[in-house]
Design a protein around this motif. Structure first.
Motif, PDB file in Angstrom:
ATOM      1  N   GLY A 193       0.818  -1.198   0.000  1.00 32.06           N
ATOM      2  CA  GLY A 193       0.000   0.000   0.000  1.00 32.06           C
ATOM      3  C   GLY A 193       0.853   1.249   0.000  1.00 32.06           C
ATOM      4  N   LEU A 223      -0.617   0.045  -4.232  1.00 31.63           N
ATOM      5  CA  LEU A 223      -2.058   0.218  -4.298  1.00 31.63           C
ATOM      6  C   LEU A 223      -2.475   1.389  -3.411  1.00 31.63           C
ATOM      7  CD1 LEU A 223      -4.862  -0.865  -5.209  1.00 31.63           C
ATOM      8  CD2 LEU A 223      -4.820  -2.340  -3.183  1.00 31.63           C
ATOM      9  N   GLY A 224      -3.170   2.347  -3.986  1.00 30.02           N
ATOM     10  CA  GLY A 224      -3.651   3.494  -3.220  1.00 30.02           C
ATOM     11  C   GLY A 224      -3.648   4.764  -4.045  1.00 30.02           C
ATOM     12  N   HIS A 238      -8.609   1.405  -3.732  1.00 27.98           N
ATOM     13  CA  HIS A 238      -8.306   0.481  -2.632  1.00 27.98           C
ATOM     14  C   HIS A 238      -9.039  -0.841  -2.792  1.00 27.98           C
ATOM     15  CE1 HIS A 238      -7.668   4.620  -1.158  1.00 27.98           C
ATOM     16  NE2 HIS A 238      -6.652   4.092  -0.512  1.00 27.98           N
ATOM     17  N   PRO A 240      -9.091  -4.557  -3.872  1.00 30.42           N
ATOM     18  CA  PRO A 240      -8.248  -5.699  -4.236  1.00 30.42           C
ATOM     19  C   PRO A 240      -8.688  -6.377  -5.519  1.00 30.42           C
ATOM     20  CG  PRO A 240      -8.724  -5.745  -1.892  1.00 30.42           C
ATOM     21  CD  PRO A 240      -9.597  -4.678  -2.496  1.00 30.42           C
ATOM     22  N   VAL A 257       1.523 -10.189  -1.478  1.00 30.75           N
ATOM     23  CA  VAL A 257       1.083  -8.976  -0.793  1.00 30.75           C
ATOM     24  C   VAL A 257       1.909  -8.821   0.477  1.00 30.75           C
ATOM     25  CG1 VAL A 257      -0.844  -7.827   0.362  1.00 30.75           C
ATOM     26  CG2 VAL A 257      -1.242  -9.124  -1.744  1.00 30.75           C
ATOM     27  N   THR A 262      -3.180  -2.016   6.394  1.00 32.93           N
ATOM     28  CA  THR A 262      -4.414  -1.628   5.713  1.00 32.93           C
ATOM     29  C   THR A 262      -4.664  -2.510   4.492  1.00 32.93           C
ATOM     30  OG1 THR A 262      -4.139   0.665   6.438  1.00 32.93           O
ATOM     31  CG2 THR A 262      -5.649   0.262   4.601  1.00 32.93           C
ATOM     32  N   VAL A 263      -3.645  -2.691   3.671  1.00 32.94           N
ATOM     33  CA  VAL A 263      -3.782  -3.513   2.476  1.00 32.94           C
ATOM     34  C   VAL A 263      -4.004  -4.978   2.851  1.00 32.94           C
ATOM     35  CG1 VAL A 263      -2.509  -4.441   0.504  1.00 32.94           C
ATOM     36  CG2 VAL A 263      -2.553  -1.988   0.904  1.00 32.94           C
ATOM     37  N   SER A 264      -3.286  -5.466   3.846  1.00 28.41           N
ATOM     38  CA  SER A 264      -3.474  -6.851   4.288  1.00 28.41           C
ATOM     39  C   SER A 264      -4.925  -7.093   4.697  1.00 28.41           C
ATOM     40  CB  SER A 264      -2.546  -7.159   5.465  1.00 28.41           C
ATOM     41  OG  SER A 264      -1.191  -7.038   5.082  1.00 28.41           O
ATOM     42  N   ALA A 266      -7.541  -5.365   3.762  1.00 26.56           N
ATOM     43  CA  ALA A 266      -8.420  -5.221   2.601  1.00 26.56           C
ATOM     44  C   ALA A 266      -8.506  -6.519   1.805  1.00 26.56           C
ATOM     45  CB  ALA A 266      -7.931  -4.082   1.714  1.00 26.56           C
ATOM     46  N   PHE A 267      -7.372  -7.180   1.592  1.00 26.86           N
ATOM     47  CA  PHE A 267      -7.372  -8.438   0.841  1.00 26.86           C
ATOM     48  C   PHE A 267      -8.064  -9.543   1.630  1.00 26.86           C
ATOM     49  CE2 PHE A 267      -4.530  -6.370  -2.053  1.00 26.86           C
ATOM     50  CZ  PHE A 267      -4.607  -7.107  -3.228  1.00 26.86           C
TER      51      PHE A 267
END
Length: 328
Positions: A193, A223-224, A238, A240, A257, A262-264, A266-267
Motif C-alpha cells: 500500500g 495500491l492506493g 483500494h 483488491p 502482498v 491496511t492492504v493486508s 483489505a485483501f
C-alpha cells in the motif's frame, strides 16, 4: 539413460525436470519424459514463455515412434507463442501419453481429446497430487481468472509490525529475510500500500544472500491514491479485486502482498488471500502497529480460520504457512 519400472517413477522424474523451469511467468512449469521399454530416450522441460514447451524439448533429435510420453501437464492443443504440443506428439508417432494434471485453461486445453482422436492411448491422474502442489499458483490463477495471492506477514509474537515509536527494522531475523527474498524471486509481482511505500520506503527487490539482485525481479506494485516515489506500477483506489484484475491482464499469476496492515486487511476482507506466510519473531512489544487492521469481526466465531500447512524454524523465528481454504 535411467530406466523406470512404474509410471509413477517416470512422472516423479518429469516433475524434477519441471522444477528446473522458472517459477514466475505466465506459463506453467512442465516436464516431459519419453520412454521406450521402460528406458528414457528423451526428456525436456519448459524454460519460460516463448521457449519450446517440454514435449517439444524432449522430442528434439529423438525417434519417438511407439514411445510413451510422460508429461506433468496435459499437452496444449492451441497455437500461441509456440505450436500445439499434442500435435507434435502425434506427428512424432508416440503410442501412449501419461498425464498428471489436465489443463484447466479453456484456450490451451483439449490436448488429451486430440491425442485420443489420433488413436493414441491417454491416461491421466498419475502423480497428480505432487504436480498439483507444484502448479498450484498457476492452476488457481487460470481457474479463477485472477492471480494466486500469498499474504506475507512479519511480526512480533504479539502481532506487531512496528513499535510505538514507529521503528520496525528488523523485527525478524536474517534467516527469515533471506527466505522472504527467495520467495520474491519466485513470484510475478509484489504489492504494497501507499502507506508502506511512504513510511518504510521498501526496495521490493529480490536479492541473493550476498546482497546482489536475483535473476528474476518481480513487478513492483503499489495500491492506493497517494503519490509515491519509485519506478513502480501504481494502481489507484483500494479495491483488491480491481487490482488483481489489472494484474491478471498483465499475465501475472502469483502476487505477494507484503502489506502494510491496511492492504493486508483489505485483501482478507475481500476474500482474496489464498495463502498466508507469517514470519513470527520471539519479540514482545505490547504496543505499536498491528500486522493487520480491523477486519470488522466482532466475535470469535466469525474469525477467519486458517488451515495450518507447515511450520518451520528460520533462525530464531517461526515461519507458519497456512491456507484460507482448500485451493486444488
Amino acid at each position: 539413460m535411467a530406466g523406470f519400472i512404474t509410471d509413477e517413477a517416470a512422472m516423479a522424474h518429469a516433475l524434477e525436470l519441471a522444477l528446473r523451469g522458472p517459477a514466475a511467468g505466465p506459463n506453467p512449469r512442465v516436464g516431459c519424459v519419453l520412454l521406450r521399454d521402460g528406458q528414457v530416450i528423451g526428456e525436456g522441460w519448459h524454460r519460460g514463455a516463448g521457449t519450446p514447451h517440454a514435449e517439444v524439448d524432449a522430442l528434439c533429435g529423438v525417434d519417438a515412434r511407439g514411445a510413451t510420453a510422460v508429461v506433468t501437464l496435459e499437452p496444449c492443443a492451441h497455437t500461441g507463442r509456440t505450436g500445439p504440443c499434442a500435435q507434435a506428439l502425434i506427428d512424432a508417432g508416440v503410442a501412449e501419453v501419461v498425464i498428471a494434471v489436465e489443463d484447466p485453461n479453456p484456450v490451451a486445453g483439449g490436448g488429451a481429446q486430440l491425442l485420443r482422436a489420433a488413436g493414441i492411448e491417454v491416461r491421466t491422474g498419475v502423480g497428480a497430487e505432487s504436480v498439483r502442489r507444484m502448479l498450484e499458483p498457476w492452476l488457481v490463477a487460470v481457474g479463477r481468472g485472477r492471480p494466486f495471492v500469498t499474504l506475507k506477514l512479519a511480526s512480533t509474537l504479539d502481532g506487531r509490525v512496528a513499535a510505538a515509536d514507529g521503528s520496525s527494522r528488523w523485527i525478524t531475523s536474517a534467516e527469515s529475510r533471506e527466505h522472504a527474498h527467495r520467495l520474491r524471486a519466485e513470484v510475478d509481482a509484489i504489492l504494497v500500500g501507499t502507506g508502506t511505500a511512504l513510511i518504510d520506503r521498501p526496495a521490493l527487490t529480490a536479492r541473493l544472500p550476498d546482497g546482489s539482485l536475483a535473476e528474476h525481479q518481480p513487478l513492483r506494485v503499489v495500491l492506493g491514491d497517494r503519490e509515491v516515489p519509485g519506478d513502480w506500477l501504481r494502481i489507484t483506489g483500494h479495491d483488491p479485486a480491481e487490482a488483481l484484475a489489472q494484474l491478471a491482464a498483465r499475465e501475472v499469476r502469483h502476487v505477494l502482498v507484503e502489506g502494510g496492515p491496511t492492504v493486508s486487511a483489505a485483501f482478507l476482507r475481500a476474500g482474496m488471500v489464498d495463502r498466508v506466510l507469517a514470519y513470527i519473531a520471539p519479540v514482545l512489544l505490547g504496543d505499536g502497529r498491528s500486522a493487520v487492521q480491523s477486519l470488522g469481526i466482532g466475535t470469535l466465531a466469525d474469525g477467519i480460520r486458517l488451515r495450518t500447512e507447515q511450520v518451520q524454524m528460520r533462525g530464531p523465528d517461526v515461519l507458519l504457512s497456512a491456507r484460507v481454504e482448500e485451493e486444488i
